[in-house]
Design an enzyme around this catalytic site. Structure first.
Site, short mmCIF file in Angstrom:
data_model
loop_
_atom_site.label_atom_id
_atom_site.label_comp_id
_atom_site.label_asym_id
_atom_site.label_seq_id
_atom_site.Cartn_x
_atom_site.Cartn_y
_atom_site.Cartn_z
N MET A 89 0.63 -1.21 -0.01
CA MET A 89 -0.08 0.00 0.02
C MET A 89 0.72 1.38 -0.08
O MET A 89 1.96 1.25 0.69
CB MET A 89 -0.76 0.07 1.30
N CYS A 90 0.43 2.18 -0.75
CA CYS A 90 1.17 3.58 -0.68
C CYS A 90 0.10 4.52 -0.84
O CYS A 90 -1.19 4.17 -1.17
CB CYS A 90 2.14 3.56 -2.01
#
Lengths: 244, 301
Positions: free
Chosen positions: B1-2
């Site tokens: 996730m970013c």
């Protein structure tokens, strides 16, 4: 508690307003899970203010209550809902009403992907559009979308109905089990094993009653029926070369 | 996730508030990417042949004046206008010296500062650590300009170092941030290396960034390069790119990496999640939508 107020209501009724600008998300959810049940007179309506796109709002409700959220919400809003009638006066992020068990979850705006994912019962109404994977792995919940849905909606849906008043993205109903999908607009492509079937008077009655329950005004006779071809239910030795 | 964020301020008179609006977007998305973060901002250009060279060293007490003295000695004939603006471990060097020569000189310095960006418009700040702390250290709230893109990283496929943080840059005045993961970036890297493209990290995003910039050098418009990208890039991505006059956004065919856009008369704001846009003025009346898969969204400054 700061952030909690009790608006004026007719005699014998009670309402509560919870302000997320003044309360934490955890406080609001804890109030709905624990304090709500012990209110006297019983609280039938809860208004939640300033959601500001927060995740996990009003999840896991199990109460005969109407909840109105004023604004946009983040991921998993009203997930696992039981009995409650939750209205979101805004847009919803990913996983709206995920695994809903019963009750009604309504979004007045649009919903992001995976709305009503694996929902087991109740009704989810999205007045605007729903993004991809709407009603993925549906297990008995009914979903009515006033606008269009994104790609791979109804993927592996097992039970329950998905009514789409607008268009459907590519890969609709891929690997469907026994859910039935009704589409009024254009279908940009059916997924594997999904097929269009004759729209019968019985289907028309189903659609009319779901539109009525959803409060969406739309001609029930204009829909197409999409259901499983059931060709993927059993292993087919003739296809074995496609695997492994 | 970013997390990814981008903001384009439409009105010239509001460009001074770019950082003030973008900093809370960036810090909020720090929850999606707590290991590193970065922001690229496009401001008023320096006059050619001057260029902005953004430099980074890990040491926050680095002696940038000594570096400048050394630079002036190395390029005595062309170093007259050279200036440096430093803030802890980041500096902006303004110079007319050719980028390839600056790059060569930097590799011989000890320690060797990393060249984060080259161009007349772009500044890039990035480091490891909590994005909120990075924003405070570099005073993101005070940045001004026409548009910016930011990234908060939760590494899934390569190391956590300042060089692996986004934004990635290639060529001049081009940068890219990415939420997702590419599965064919090694092959893409080998293809590009055979054509003379040089890489600085083993990161998948760098391959996408250098591929698109390479297409631009081959004469493609960014739209044409992205159409090629849809065919060549295998994996999951929401990509947000900036050039001096554009902010451009695409999602892959699956569109499982999030993006939401809010547009008003005053700005275009892009983020992984709506909650990082909730503070923006006029958001209640903004046109809010999710970008569709494999469609190119581009806004002109």
């Amino acid at each position: 508690m700061e952030g909690l107020s009790r608006p004026d209501t007719p005699v014998g009724q009670s309402a509560v307003s919870l302000d997320l600008a003044k309360m934490s998300l955890r406080q609001v959810n804890a109030w709905l899970h624990h304090d709500l049940a012990s209110q006297s007179p019983p609280v039938r309506r809860v208004e939640i203010l300033n959601p500001a796109g927060m995740h996990n709002l009003a999840v896991g409700l199990d109460a005969d209550v109407e909840v109105v959220i004023r604004g946009h919400v983040g991921y998993y809003a009203a997930g696992m809902n039981k009995r409650a009638r939750v209205t979101i006066d805004g847009n919803a992020g990913r996983g709206l009403a995920e695994n809903i068990m019963s009750g009604v979850v309504r979004v007045k705006g649009s919903a992001s992907d995976s709305a009503a994912a694996s929902g087991r019962g109740g009704l989810v109404v999205i007045e605007g559009d729903a993004a991809s994977r709407c009603a993925i792995s549906l297990k008995g919940c009914d979903v009515v979308v006033g606008g269009s849905v994104g790609h791979v909606s109804g993927f592996m849906a097992q039970r329950g109905r998905l009514v789409i008043c607008g268009d459907a993205g590519a890969g609709l109903g891929d690997s469907l089990y026994e859910s039935v999908i009704y589409v009024r607009g254009r279908i940009h492509g059916l997924g594997a094993d999904a097929r269009e079937e004759p729209f019968t008077p019985a289907d028309r009655e189903v659609v009319a009653s779901l539109l009525s329950a959803a409060g969406i005004d739309c001609d029930a006779s204009e829909f197409k029926r999409v259901a499983s071809g059931r060709t993927l239910y059993h292993w087919n030795a003739a296809h074995s070369s496609h695997y492994g | 996730m970013c997390g990814i964020v981008g903001l384009l301020v439409k009105k010239r008179e509001q460009r001074a508030s770019l950082g003030q609006l973008a900093q809370p977007m960036f810090t909020c998305m720090g929850e999606r990417g707590p290991d590193s973060g970065g922001l690229a901002v496009f401001g008023p250009p320096v006059a050619a042949p001057l260029r902005r060279f953004n430099l980074f060293v890990p040491d926050r007490h680095f002696d940038w004046q000594a570096l400048l003295t050394s630079f002036r000695r190395a390029f005595a004939d062309r170093a007259g206008d050279t200036r440096i603006t430093a803030l802890e471990n980041h500096a902006i060097l303004l110079s007319v010296v050719d980028p390839s020569k600056v790059r060569g000189w930097l590799t011989e310095c000890d320690p060797s500062p990393k060249l984060l960006s080259v161009g007349r418009f772009i500044d890039v700040y990035k480091d490891v650590g909590r994005p909120g702390e990075i924003a405070r250290r570099y005073h993101f709230d005070e940045l001004s300009g026409s548009h910016c893109v930011g990234h908060t990283r939760m590494a899934t496929e390569s190391d956590v170092t300042p060089a692996h943080a986004h934004p990635y840059t290639a060529g001049e005045d081009f940068c890219l941030v990415h939420n997702g993961s590419l599965s064919n970036h090694h092959r893409l890297r080998r293809t590009l290396e055979r054509r003379g493209v040089r890489f600085e990290t083993d990161n998948d995003t760098e391959a996408a960034c250098r591929f698109l910039e390479w297409r631009l050098t081959q004469g493609d418009s960014l739209e044409q390069a992205l159409e090629q990208g849809f065919r060549v890039l295998d994996g999951f991505y929401t990509l947000l790119m900036a050039t001096p006059d554009r902010l451009t956004l695409v999602r892959d065919a699956f569109a499982c990496k999030p993006a939401v856009v809010a547009e008003t008369d005053a700005y275009v704001a892009v983020s992984s999640e709506f909650r990082s846009l909730a503070h923006l003025p006029g958001i209640a009346d903004a046109n809010i939508f999710e970008p569709k898969p494999e469609e190119i969204y581009s806004w002109k400054v």
